[in-house]
Scaffold this motif. Structure first.
Motif, mmCIF file in Angstrom:
data_model
loop_
_atom_site.group_PDB
_atom_site.id
_atom_site.type_symbol
_atom_site.label_atom_id
_atom_site.label_comp_id
_atom_site.label_asym_id
_atom_site.label_seq_id
_atom_site.Cartn_x
_atom_site.Cartn_y
_atom_site.Cartn_z
ATOM 1 N N ASN A 43 0.810 -1.225 0.000
ATOM 2 C CA ASN A 43 0.000 0.000 0.000
ATOM 3 C C ASN A 43 0.838 1.269 0.000
ATOM 4 O OD1 ASN A 43 -2.394 -1.447 0.045
ATOM 5 N ND2 ASN A 43 -2.379 -1.585 2.266
ATOM 6 N N HIS A 44 2.154 1.156 0.099
ATOM 7 C CA HIS A 44 3.025 2.321 0.191
ATOM 8 C C HIS A 44 4.161 2.219 -0.823
ATOM 9 C CE1 HIS A 44 0.955 2.449 4.047
ATOM 10 N NE2 HIS A 44 1.207 3.743 4.028
ATOM 11 N N THR A 45 3.794 2.181 -2.080
ATOM 12 C CA THR A 45 4.816 2.119 -3.123
ATOM 13 C C THR A 45 5.484 3.485 -3.251
ATOM 14 O OG1 THR A 45 3.171 2.627 -4.800
ATOM 15 C CG2 THR A 45 3.663 0.301 -4.433
ATOM 16 N N PRO A 46 6.769 3.507 -3.498
ATOM 17 C CA PRO A 46 7.462 4.794 -3.613
ATOM 18 C C PRO A 46 7.010 5.562 -4.853
ATOM 19 C CG PRO A 46 8.929 2.997 -4.194
ATOM 20 C CD PRO A 46 7.656 2.383 -3.699
ATOM 21 N N ILE A 47 7.065 6.865 -4.771
ATOM 22 C CA ILE A 47 6.711 7.729 -5.888
ATOM 23 C C ILE A 47 7.897 7.773 -6.845
ATOM 24 C CG2 ILE A 47 6.133 10.084 -6.569
ATOM 25 C CD1 ILE A 47 4.822 10.384 -3.790
ATOM 26 N N GLU A 48 7.654 7.479 -8.107
ATOM 27 C CA GLU A 48 8.703 7.520 -9.111
ATOM 28 C C GLU A 48 8.695 8.877 -9.795
ATOM 29 O OE1 GLU A 48 9.244 4.098 -11.766
ATOM 30 O OE2 GLU A 48 7.629 3.158 -10.619
ATOM 31 N N VAL A 49 9.881 9.454 -9.942
ATOM 32 C CA VAL A 49 10.016 10.743 -10.612
ATOM 33 C C VAL A 49 11.050 10.636 -11.717
ATOM 34 C CG1 VAL A 49 9.322 12.095 -8.599
ATOM 35 C CG2 VAL A 49 11.730 11.573 -8.964
ATOM 36 N N GLU A 50 10.997 11.600 -12.629
ATOM 37 C CA GLU A 50 11.965 11.655 -13.717
ATOM 38 C C GLU A 50 12.323 13.107 -13.974
ATOM 39 O OE1 GLU A 50 10.183 10.145 -17.303
ATOM 40 O OE2 GLU A 50 8.494 11.513 -17.169
ATOM 41 N N TRP A 51 13.533 13.322 -14.500
ATOM 42 C CA TRP A 51 13.983 14.651 -14.889
ATOM 43 C C TRP A 51 13.865 14.778 -16.399
ATOM 44 C CZ3 TRP A 51 15.071 18.630 -11.781
ATOM 45 C CH2 TRP A 51 15.265 18.349 -10.434
ATOM 46 N N VAL A 52 13.257 15.855 -16.861
ATOM 47 C CA VAL A 52 13.092 16.112 -18.288
ATOM 48 C C VAL A 52 13.383 17.579 -18.575
ATOM 49 C CG1 VAL A 52 11.397 14.279 -18.664
ATOM 50 C CG2 VAL A 52 10.622 16.559 -18.054
#
Length: 116
Positions: A43-52
């Motif tokens: 229930n607590h999956t990490p937030i994925e981010v990307e740089w663009v």
């Protein structure tokens, strides 16, 4: 989990013993603790981010400015030094050929949430 839960809402309250700490009963209830941790992690999956990199054309009406066009830049285009300037210039010229008004272009590097 302690950061997110007060002790009265913690799923490990059944472990509390002497000293009002849940660490005391972990060894005796290892299977239950593992199952609770697995459910919590699901229930607590990490937030994925990307740089663009993004080139934006901004409309300038004097009193206000707003983005009128946005284009994500292919990472292969930004490798050579000064490529940002060329990308902004090309994007602005292409936009101004089709639109009337005062505009300027900016290139920004931003971090955003990955949406799948």
């Amino acid at each position: 989990m302690c950061k997110e839960n007060a002790c009265n809402t913690c799923p490990f309250t059944f472990l509390k013993g002497e000293g009002n700490t849940c660490r005391n009963g972990i060894a005796e209830h290892a299977d239950e603790v593992i199952e609770i941790c697995k459910k919590w992690k699901a229930n607590h999956t990490p937030i994925e981010v990307e740089w663009v990199h993004v080139c934006r054309v901004i409309g300038d009406t004097g009193n206000s400015k707003r983005c009128v066009y946005e284009q994500e830049i292919d990472e292969d285009e930004i490798l050579p030094f000064g490529a940002y300037d060329a990308i902004a210039e090309r994007t602005l010229k292409e936009y101004m050929e089709k639109h009337e008004g005062e505009f300027f272009a900016v290139v920004e590097r931003l971090c955003r949430r990955v949406v799948r």
